[in-house]
Design a protein around this motif. Structure first.
Motif, mmCIF file in Angstrom:
data_model
loop_
_atom_site.group_PDB
_atom_site.id
_atom_site.type_symbol
_atom_site.label_atom_id
_atom_site.label_comp_id
_atom_site.label_asym_id
_atom_site.label_seq_id
_atom_site.Cartn_x
_atom_site.Cartn_y
_atom_site.Cartn_z
ATOM 1 N N LEU A 61 -2.038 9.302 -6.179
ATOM 2 C CA LEU A 61 -2.944 8.153 -6.123
ATOM 3 C C LEU A 61 -4.228 8.381 -6.909
ATOM 4 O O LEU A 61 -4.912 7.431 -7.263
ATOM 5 C CB LEU A 61 -3.305 7.847 -4.654
ATOM 6 C CG LEU A 61 -2.353 6.932 -3.910
ATOM 7 C CD1 LEU A 61 -0.940 7.440 -3.884
ATOM 8 C CD2 LEU A 61 -2.847 6.670 -2.505
ATOM 9 N N SER B 131 2.704 12.389 -4.127
ATOM 10 C CA SER B 131 1.665 11.365 -4.021
ATOM 11 C C SER B 131 0.701 11.560 -5.182
ATOM 12 O O SER B 131 0.105 12.618 -5.322
ATOM 13 C CB SER B 131 0.946 11.548 -2.684
ATOM 14 O OG SER B 131 -0.205 10.749 -2.661
ATOM 15 N N ARG C 88 -3.414 -4.475 -1.118
ATOM 16 C CA ARG C 88 -2.335 -3.741 -0.446
ATOM 17 C C ARG C 88 -1.080 -3.663 -1.331
ATOM 18 O O ARG C 88 0.008 -4.096 -0.916
ATOM 19 C CB ARG C 88 -1.988 -4.356 0.930
ATOM 20 C CG ARG C 88 -3.133 -4.537 1.885
ATOM 21 C CD ARG C 88 -3.927 -3.281 2.160
ATOM 22 N NE ARG C 88 -3.132 -2.183 2.661
ATOM 23 C CZ ARG C 88 -3.284 -0.921 2.218
ATOM 24 N NH1 ARG C 88 -4.167 -0.611 1.291
ATOM 25 N NH2 ARG C 88 -2.535 0.028 2.714
ATOM 26 N N ILE D 289 0.630 16.484 -2.718
ATOM 27 C CA ILE D 289 -0.376 15.730 -3.476
ATOM 28 C C ILE D 289 -0.902 16.700 -4.537
ATOM 29 O O ILE D 289 -1.956 17.314 -4.367
ATOM 30 C CB ILE D 289 -1.535 15.259 -2.553
ATOM 31 C CG1 ILE D 289 -0.992 14.649 -1.270
ATOM 32 C CG2 ILE D 289 -2.453 14.287 -3.292
ATOM 33 C CD1 ILE D 289 -2.042 14.378 -0.192
ATOM 34 N N TYR E 202 -12.759 13.273 -3.100
ATOM 35 C CA TYR E 202 -13.151 14.041 -1.918
ATOM 36 C C TYR E 202 -13.658 15.446 -2.228
ATOM 37 O O TYR E 202 -13.239 16.074 -3.211
ATOM 38 C CB TYR E 202 -11.957 14.197 -0.963
ATOM 39 C CG TYR E 202 -11.292 12.897 -0.645
ATOM 40 C CD1 TYR E 202 -11.936 11.932 0.122
ATOM 41 C CD2 TYR E 202 -10.025 12.608 -1.150
ATOM 42 C CE1 TYR E 202 -11.330 10.721 0.401
ATOM 43 C CE2 TYR E 202 -9.411 11.400 -0.880
ATOM 44 C CZ TYR E 202 -10.062 10.455 -0.105
ATOM 45 O OH TYR E 202 -9.466 9.254 0.153
ATOM 46 N N GLY F 109 0.844 -1.201 0.000
ATOM 47 C CA GLY F 109 0.000 0.000 0.000
ATOM 48 C C GLY F 109 0.873 1.243 0.000
ATOM 49 O O GLY F 109 2.059 1.203 0.378
ATOM 50 N N SER G 27 -4.873 0.845 -4.662
ATOM 51 C CA SER G 27 -6.055 0.992 -3.801
ATOM 52 C C SER G 27 -7.110 1.905 -4.400
ATOM 53 O O SER G 27 -8.302 1.657 -4.251
ATOM 54 C CB SER G 27 -5.653 1.582 -2.445
ATOM 55 O OG SER G 27 -4.834 0.708 -1.743
ATOM 56 N N LYS G 28 -6.679 3.018 -4.997
ATOM 57 C CA LYS G 28 -7.662 4.016 -5.421
ATOM 58 C C LYS G 28 -8.092 3.813 -6.866
ATOM 59 O O LYS G 28 -9.102 4.356 -7.283
ATOM 60 C CB LYS G 28 -7.080 5.425 -5.255
ATOM 61 C CG LYS G 28 -6.517 5.688 -3.878
ATOM 62 C CD LYS G 28 -7.554 5.630 -2.790
ATOM 63 C CE LYS G 28 -6.889 5.729 -1.433
ATOM 64 N NZ LYS G 28 -7.816 5.954 -0.342
ATOM 65 N N PHE H 50 -3.120 14.887 3.721
ATOM 66 C CA PHE H 50 -3.595 13.531 4.047
ATOM 67 C C PHE H 50 -3.208 13.186 5.491
ATOM 68 O O PHE H 50 -2.031 13.232 5.846
ATOM 69 C CB PHE H 50 -2.946 12.566 3.050
ATOM 70 C CG PHE H 50 -3.172 11.110 3.324
ATOM 71 C CD1 PHE H 50 -4.433 10.622 3.638
ATOM 72 C CD2 PHE H 50 -2.113 10.214 3.233
ATOM 73 C CE1 PHE H 50 -4.633 9.266 3.870
ATOM 74 C CE2 PHE H 50 -2.297 8.862 3.456
ATOM 75 C CZ PHE H 50 -3.558 8.393 3.780
HETATM 76 C C1 LIG Z 1 -2.763 10.582 -0.389
HETATM 77 C C2 LIG Z 1 -2.926 9.170 0.077
HETATM 78 N N1 LIG Z 1 -1.830 8.426 0.304
HETATM 79 C C3 LIG Z 1 -1.920 7.150 0.726
HETATM 80 C C4 LIG Z 1 -3.145 6.563 0.956
HETATM 81 C C5 LIG Z 1 -3.174 5.143 1.412
HETATM 82 O O1 LIG Z 1 -3.278 4.305 0.289
HETATM 83 P P1 LIG Z 1 -2.990 2.751 0.350
HETATM 84 O O2 LIG Z 1 -4.311 2.083 0.494
HETATM 85 O O3 LIG Z 1 -2.357 2.422 -0.964
HETATM 86 O O4 LIG Z 1 -2.093 2.479 1.497
HETATM 87 C C6 LIG Z 1 -4.311 7.301 0.763
HETATM 88 C C7 LIG Z 1 -5.613 6.729 1.077
HETATM 89 O O5 LIG Z 1 -6.542 7.379 1.513
HETATM 90 C C8 LIG Z 1 -4.196 8.639 0.294
HETATM 91 O O6 LIG Z 1 -5.272 9.399 0.066
#
Ligand SMILES: Cc1ncc(COP(=O)(O)O)c(C=O)c1O
Length: 509
Positions: free
Chosen positions: A304, A302, A342, A269, A423, A199, A334-335, A225
């Protein structure tokens, strides 16, 4: 010595120093009992630790321990300087939990207590609560069929190699697939510059281990975050926030912060920022890179949510514009697909790979091989683009649904329409803050994430983060209707709150 007396503001007896049970445990029991039997109400503000300690004739540590334990149980929620509020009822508390021989809240680290509050602190007093506080995609959007069929193929044709485990840096097949995908997005990287993490969250903790020492400064956007804040702070770093506006991080403020704090890391981000949804403009991206080069600060980018754009594609990632080897780029499965495998990744400049890989190896040796191979199979199949198109359309529809519902039911909330991601960041109508809203939201069966969790420098209690990706449109509308009722209730409570003199003032006289 002053004789203890019953707390004048709380209908609870003073703990008995002669009893065998620790004082803080007695206090936990009394407050919990008060909540259970309705003598203390959800939404009620408790006295400040100092005041209650003085009133009961116990030390402040005793009250702190009791409040922390009750927070960990989801019954109280506290903010430094703004008091502690009853946010839940004790149903489900394991019987006899407070009789433990070890005073856990006083044993665990301050960071662990803080982490527990973020993890378990959102009150959920109704089983049918609608989770607008989520950070995950709706399970109905998972590409289950595609994953199952790829998994079948993988297991059907595999050898013992699949069960032997991957090297710390990750499975070579996945690293190669990712290098190819990132190259298609303008990020020049080789498979041996890709590190697989369990993750993205583990990626942040790995970066912290590799690059930070206690006392270092990390600059982030403000808000940022919440789990990243925890990752940097758990490594002993101090986090300094720089505000974000519609066009991303404010670069003048960033320059000032870089000059003043000489940070060891910049965590950003830039695309569909969590929690505001902001996108850093192309021009600011260039400025951020120039500043990072001038101050010689590595950037963790980041990304994601970058693939989840609802309108025009966003500007290229910082990593694609970086020709100075400054950026450690981060992504996750994940996203864009499912969170449960993970699997996340970092693409790092060459010099950073060895320490990052070593840190990763010491955390968990390597990420599960089966999960890595499944993600590789998915990412190199046609399912990837098909699923991304589907997810974009679904998230966009849900965003539209949330925006329409907010305009209809919560006209007092301020927000910008996010152009992608998961979000929406909403500003509460003054004078309501998250302290008032959270207990009301729990009563009305809706959960939200409070702004202060995302605040590097405190404050932001006039904001909440709402997630539109996790729920079906119908549930989003219902969640926003409940939020409207919770806001109305919080407003009523504020109006009816008597202006009282503080206990501290009363007891000093
Ligand atoms: C900016 C950011 N980084 C990391 C994560 C965690 O992601 P992962 O499920 O890949 O650990 C999230 C999840 O909300 C996120 O928004």
């Amino acid at each position: 010595m002053r004789r203890p007396r019953p707390a004048r503001q709380l209908p609870i007896p003073p703990p008995d120093p002669a009893a065998p049970t620790p004082l803080y445990v007695q206090l936990v029991d009394s407050i919990e009992d008060g909540i259970r039997h309705g003598r203390l109400q959800v939404g009620q503000r408790l006295p400040a630790e100092r005041d209650l300690a003085s009133d009961l004739g116990v030390s402040r540590t005793t009250v702190t321990g009791a409040y922390q334990e009750l927070e960990a149980r989801g019954l109280l929620r506290g903010h430094v300087g703004r008091g502690t509020i009853v946010v839940g009822t004790p149903a489900g508390t394991p019987a006899g939990a407070s009789r433990a021989a070890v005073a856990w809240p006083q044993r665990v680290s301050a960071m662990a207590n803080q982490a527990a509050q973020v993890w378990f602190g959102i009150p959920r007093s109704r089983p049918d609560a609608i989770a607008l506080d989520s950070g995950w995609p709706d399970p109905k959007l998972y590409p289950v069929e595609a994953l199952e069929s790829l998994l079948g193929e993988l297991v059907g044709t595999s050898s013992a190699e699949l069960y032997a485990g991957a090297p710390p840096a990750g499975d070579p097949v996945l690293r190669e697939v990712l290098a190819g995908w990132l190259a298609a997005r303008g990020i020049r990287t080789e498979p041996d510059s890709v590190l697989i993490t369990t993750g993205a969250l583990q990626g942040l903790n790995v970066v912290a281990r590799a690059l930070l020492a206690p006392g270092d400064v990390v600059i982030t956007e403000s808000p940022t975050f919440q789990c990243a804040l925890m990752a940097w702070r758990w490594a002993g770093a101090e986090v300094v926030g720089v505000p974000v506006d519609r066009d991303g991080i404010e670069v003048d403020a960033l320059e000032e912060a870089l000059a003043r704090h000489r940070p060891k890391l910049l965590y950003l981000i830039p695309t569909f920022h969590n929690p505001t949804g902001a996108v850093t403009s192309r021009e600011r991206r260039r400025t951020v890179l120039e500043l990072a080069a001038r101050f010689r600060v590595p950037i963790v980018e980041s990304d994601l949510y970058g693939a989840l754009h609802f309108e025009d594609p966003p500007p290229p990632p910082l990593a694609a514009l970086d020709d100075a080897g400054l950026v450690i780029y981060q992504g996750s499965f994940s996203k864009i697909a499912v969170p449960g495998l993970r699997v996340g990744w970092l693409a790092a400049p060459r010099g950073a790979m060895a320490p990052l890989t070593a840190a990763k190896g010491y955390v968990d040796l390597s990420t599960g091989e089966l999960a890595q191979r499944l993600v590789a199979a998915f990412l190199e199949s046609p399912h990837r683009e098909r699923h991304l198109a589907f997810l974009r359309a679904e998230c966009r529809a849900r965003r539209d649904q949330m925006v329409a519902a907010l305009r209809q039911y919560c006209p007092g909330l301020g927000f910008r329409v996010p152009p992608g991601g998961y979000y929406l960041w909403a500003e509460l109508p003054a004078p309501i803050t998250t302290d008032e809203l959270l207990p009301s939201a729990a009563e009305h069966g809706v959960t939200i994430r409070p702004g202060p969790e995302f605040a590097p420098d405190g404050g932001l209690d006039d904001h909440v983060r709402l997630c539109f990706a996790a729920l079906e449109p119908r549930r989003i509308t219902e969640g926003i209707r409940r939020l409207a009722s919770a806001l109305a209730r919080a407003g009523e409570r504020l109006e009816s709150r008597p202006r009282r003199t503080s206990l501290a003032a009363a007891s000093v006289v």
